[in-house]
Design an enzyme around this catalytic site. Sequence first.
Site, mmCIF file in Angstrom:
data_model
loop_
_atom_site.group_PDB
_atom_site.id
_atom_site.type_symbol
_atom_site.label_atom_id
_atom_site.label_comp_id
_atom_site.label_asym_id
_atom_site.label_seq_id
_atom_site.Cartn_x
_atom_site.Cartn_y
_atom_site.Cartn_z
ATOM 1 N N PHE A 120 0.785 -1.242 0.021
ATOM 2 C CA PHE A 120 0.112 0.092 -0.094
ATOM 3 C C PHE A 120 0.763 1.149 0.114
ATOM 4 O O PHE A 120 0.746 2.207 0.813
ATOM 5 C CB PHE A 120 -0.936 0.044 1.292
ATOM 6 C CG PHE A 120 -2.025 -0.883 1.015
ATOM 7 C CD1 PHE A 120 -2.194 -1.708 -0.105
ATOM 8 C CD2 PHE A 120 -2.797 -0.953 2.254
ATOM 9 C CE1 PHE A 120 -3.385 -2.629 -0.145
ATOM 10 C CE2 PHE A 120 -3.835 -1.978 2.613
ATOM 11 C CZ PHE A 120 -4.220 -2.727 1.059
ATOM 12 N N SER A 182 -5.616 -7.509 1.068
ATOM 13 C CA SER A 182 -4.354 -7.532 0.625
ATOM 14 C C SER A 182 -3.590 -8.470 1.496
ATOM 15 O O SER A 182 -3.717 -8.346 2.873
ATOM 16 C CB SER A 182 -3.752 -6.014 0.345
ATOM 17 O OG SER A 182 -2.380 -6.280 0.206
#
EC number: 1.3.5.2
Length: 368
Positions: A120, A182
């Site tokens: 991220f 994720s």
Amino acid sequence: MYKTFFKLVFSRMDPERAHHLAFRWIRLAVRVPVLRTFVAAALAPRHKELRTEALGLRMHGPFGLAAGFDKNAVAIDGMAMLGFDHVEIGTVTGEPQPGNPKKRLFRLVADRALINRMGFNNDGSLAVAARLASRTPVFRTVVGVNIGKTKVVPEEEAVGDYVKSAERLAPHADYLVVNVSSPNTPGLRNLQATEALRPLLSAVREAADRAVTARRVPLLVKIAPDLADEDVDAVADLAVELGLDGIIATNTTIAREGLGLTSSPALVGETGGLSGAPLKARSLEVLRRLYARVGDRITLVGVGGVETAEDAWERILAGATLVQGYSAFIYEGPFWGRAMHKGLAARLRQSPYATLADAVGADVRKHS
């Protein structure tokens, strides 16, 4: 032509450097009015029969760019120019963060796949919100905003972090996505458990409603392909119960076994989420299961291993109103969107269905 260029140039470069170089070219092209008009006419043709309504939004077609390519909302018009009917930016976190140490992106060329452990990396919700607020669109495209947890925020404080992002970004989003799938943020996938997901989604919904009173910003959740079937069912039931607008299926996988991978063991063994062709079967399986569970009550978005128009058509028949791709774009290049649209339009004309909407979920209904 692109495949030769990829083989001679991009394949010899570090994957992340190649990504940034391609990104720069796209952003430069869209700044030149004559060039962007020419490119859009060539690469983003419109097919009337592909017009799609989803999430209360009208789109030129069902095919969009998955989150991960444009993390910071800097190339929305560029991606629309290349034929993506919606562009999902992000993942954006509450606070800016650099992501994981490099090297963190790997190509499995033999498998037409990628492994990433980006973590991220993004400019943070405040900066991205300001960028979206100041944007003057060149092309009309739907913009989704995918939000995730800041790495340093403890799991027990995750709700507040997501709420902060939702409040800042909802006013500039055509739809919002809560990313809890994720594999590259420690503890993130724990939030997929319904006891953690319920308060998170409820809080984000309330935050979006507080931030935007003139309209209802559609809210979706993105799930992992590694969920057990009973957990897929639980998320589906929760989404319906909470009045969510959609589910995106699926994110990358941490699995390596049973995928038929032929790349070198050193590459295959890299830590991170695997995307691309090997993910195709499981993502399709999850999508079918979701549609069998929720039907047309919420919008399903199919992503994971989508390479061809036939893949996209298969997702539509399995219940997807919208289809997304990313990894195949790396291998297919700028003509990919054009090929997807042309192929989908041809596939619809050859089918027994009058519209794309008629085709959504047809295979699942046939066998139920």
